[in-house]
Design a protein around this motif. Structure first.
Motif, short mmCIF file in Angstrom:
data_model
loop_
_atom_site.label_atom_id
_atom_site.label_comp_id
_atom_site.label_asym_id
_atom_site.label_seq_id
_atom_site.Cartn_x
_atom_site.Cartn_y
_atom_site.Cartn_z
N ASP A 59 1.82 2.36 -4.81
CA ASP A 59 1.23 3.83 -4.59
C ASP A 59 -0.12 3.70 -3.31
O ASP A 59 0.53 2.18 -2.70
CB ASP A 59 -0.42 3.95 -5.65
CG ASP A 59 -0.13 5.41 -5.22
OD1 ASP A 59 0.02 5.97 -4.21
OD2 ASP A 59 -0.80 6.38 -5.92
N ALA A 60 -0.30 4.47 -2.33
CA ALA A 60 -0.86 4.10 -0.52
C ALA A 60 -2.39 5.47 -1.22
O ALA A 60 -1.40 6.44 -1.43
CB ALA A 60 -0.16 3.58 0.02
N PRO A 61 -2.89 4.73 -0.79
CA PRO A 61 -3.47 5.69 -0.01
C PRO A 61 -3.51 6.78 0.78
O PRO A 61 -4.48 7.98 1.18
CB PRO A 61 -5.51 5.38 -0.10
CG PRO A 61 -4.86 3.80 0.22
CD PRO A 61 -3.90 3.23 -0.45
N GLY A 62 -2.88 6.37 2.29
CA GLY A 62 -2.72 7.06 3.05
C GLY A 62 -1.82 8.08 3.03
O GLY A 62 -1.53 9.65 3.68
N SER A 63 -0.93 8.61 1.44
CA SER A 63 -0.51 9.45 0.89
C SER A 63 -1.30 10.58 0.25
O SER A 63 -0.24 12.08 0.83
CB SER A 63 0.55 8.90 -0.14
OG SER A 63 1.60 8.86 0.69
#
Length: 574
Positions: free
Chosen positions: A425-429
């Motif tokens: 996952d990635a918090p930038g999404s």
């Protein structure tokens, strides 16, 4: 994500359609071609030279999409899909898609030495609006299949102008035959597709690791000092009824990446240097809760995206582990940052199972990898607060090609769920950089107030050897949530570092009254019978999971209040 039972019932939001629209609709789907345009999509170049390839005016309440069909263009096949209201609630916004031949920022030399390679043009997404996206948008862009092999895993990075670094976004689909990769994002930025050459071959044992990767990759993050002292927690209602692990891990990632003061020492302390307690930790909980709250509706895409990616791995579910392992390693190599990892308790989760609460979900932060030890992680469910001076405990998820081993958090006082499915996952999404920066500012200024003043001690009356405490729960939503469940909130107290007695319930109007032994101060360590004592009153749905110290809070946490408890008069005797 669950600090209670570690089983999450997820409500699913489906990415909204992109409006109808025909040749006259601003909310229609614009298709840029070499010879003309549909709707209000207007090609601004032939597509074969750098610059804006397509521009679309979007009715923000209806959403829309841009599809680029320009044979010969590096962006041919690109699709940008914008849900209703993601750009705002009224009016229109103009969205442009273009590309550049140059990178928005340099790749780190150590990343290049490890094999990091760019396999796309720089895709530039811009808009004329000034507001932040309120929902994630999905983007599909081409990459070079002549460079990336059929078993190798491309990743998408965006250039964060604020810190001059690359950061990842969540991959939600890979069409290997067509050479297209899809991702979610929460901001208009410049994006590139990259991969780490030779990583698949080395992980699978076909070739040796490059010298720069032979010892693994280490971002430098450590649970202590870079993780929170406070562990995962839940609230009776709102954003985190099943725990706030996603917010905890996401903010720890952002905080480390932005070189902010270390979380463990920055949100850990007490007015009494001998005592650590949950009231000061509420500042950390405010930050974690607010961060998690920002992901609320969008976080529900996680299972949908993971299931979609299973279908895009080279061999379905069996190949997903190998794909995720490559993503995690590649993104650590490319960014030198820790990476988010979502975990599930079912190898074959489905939407109905998630809706029924039959699949547990959790999020951790991966900060290092080596072929010998596997993936080193920061687990928000690692209960550092069992011991007030103990930092979060590093954990490990083993990976041996081509599979992860099941992961279970096991500590002295705790055994968690076993997770068997893993998804990068990635918090930038889900966040823009500005959103988390604003939260950081709000937390440090004390303006986040979900827990602040939720509980007050209104008065204390003394009838030696007892003290009678009168207080109020002001969080009406918590009271309503308890009433709806047919339950009452519970109140408990600590005198200095000692649990002061049993549990009392909070009345439906929020009032509570309980009695404690005023003489308790004689037995604390160190004794303080002749000094005023610190009284903490906590409210939650359950009793604290441990009585060892004041770090402990119950699940369904509402808040904590502080008061001063007077000592017994020196003249009093039994």
């Amino acid at each position: 994500m669950n600090a209670r039972t570690w089983v999450v019932a997820v409500s699913f939001a489906v990415l909204a359609g992109c409006g109808g629209g025909g040749s006259s609709g601003g909310a229609g789907n614009a298709t840029a071609s070499g010879s003309g345009s549909a709707g209000t999509g207007n090609p601004s170049s032939s597509g074969s030279t750098p610059g804006v390839v397509s521009t679309q005016t979007i009715d923000v309440t209806r959403g829309g999409s841009i599809t680029i069909q320009v044979p010969g263009s590096p962006l041919n096949g690109t699709v940008v899909t914008i849900p209703p209201n993601a750009l705002g609630t009224t009016g229109t916004d103009t969205v442009s898609v273009g590309y550049a031949d140059s990178l928005p920022g340099p790749l780190d030399p150590s990343a290049i030495a490890a094999g990091a390679t760019v396999v796309s043009k720089t895709v530039q997404l811009t808009h004329t609006g000034t507001g932040q996206l309120t929902d994630s948008i999905t983007v599909t862009v081409p990459y070079d299949t002549t460079t990336v092999g059929p078993n190798e895993v491309p990743t998408v990075l965006y250039w964060n102008e604020n810190i001059k670094k690359y950061e990842p976004v969540r991959t939600i689909g890979i069409d290997r035959q067509a050479g297209m990769i899809s991702f979610r994002t929460h901001h208009f930025s410049s994006y590139i597709v990259g991969y780490v050459a030779g990583l698949f071959g080395a992980l699978s044992g076909q070739i040796s690791f490059k010298a720069a990767l032979a010892g693994g990759v280490d971002t430098g993050f450590r649970p202590n000092p870079n993780g929170f002292a406070v562990a995962n927690f839940s609230t009776p209602y709102g954003a985190a009824p099943f725990g706030a692990c996603y917010g905890l891990a996401a903010f720890a990632d952002w905080n480390f990446t932005h070189n902010k003061p270390a979380l463990f020492t920055n949100y850990f302390g007490s007015t009494n240097p001998l005592i650590q307690n949950p009231l000061e930790q509420d500042q950390a909980r405010e930050l974690i809760y607010a961060t998690y709250d920002r992901t609320g509706p969008e976080n529900s895409f996680v299972i949908i995206d993971s299931l979609a990616l299973v279908g895009d791995s080279p061999s379905g579910n069996a190949g997903l582990d190998a794909m995720v392992a490559q993503q995690l390693i590649a993104q650590m190599v490319e960014t030198h940052q820790p990476q988010m990892l979502d975990l599930f308790t079912n190898r074959y989760p489905t939407v109905p199972l998630m809706q029924q609460g039959q699949v547990g979900a959790h999020t951790v932060l991966v900060y290092a990898w080596s072929s010998g030890t596997g993936f080193s992680i920061y687990d928000p469910n690692s209960y550092a607060d069992i011991d007030p001076m103990s930092p979060p405990i590093p954990q490990t998820i083993q990976f041996k090609w081509p599979s992860f081993s099941p992961y279970t958090l096991t500590e002295k006082y705790l055994k968690g769920s076993t997770y068997v499915l893993f998804f990068a996952d990635a918090p930038g999404s889900w966040f823009s950089d500005e959103e988390l920066s604003n939260l950081y500012t709000s937390a440090t200024s004390g303006s986040l107030q979900h827990f602040k003043n939720a509980v007050t001690v209104d008065s204390i009356s003394y009838s030696p050897p007892y003290a009678v405490i009168h207080g109020t729960v002001h969080d009406q939503a918590a009271l309503k949530a308890a009433a709806k469940a047919g339950e009452r909130l519970l109140v408990y107290s600590w005198v200095d570092d000692t649990l002061a007695g049993g549990v009392d319930s909070v009345a439906s109007d929020g009032s509570f009254t309980f009695q404690i032994d005023q003489d308790l101060a004689r037995y604390v360590d160190p004794p303080s019978a002749t000094l005023p004592s610190e009284l903490l009153v906590g409210v939650a749905e359950t009793y604290p999971f441990t009585t060892m110290n004041q770090f402990a809070i119950g699940t369904g946490y509402v808040g904590t209040a502080r008061a001063t408890l007077s000592p017994l008069p020196s003249s009093w005797s039994p």
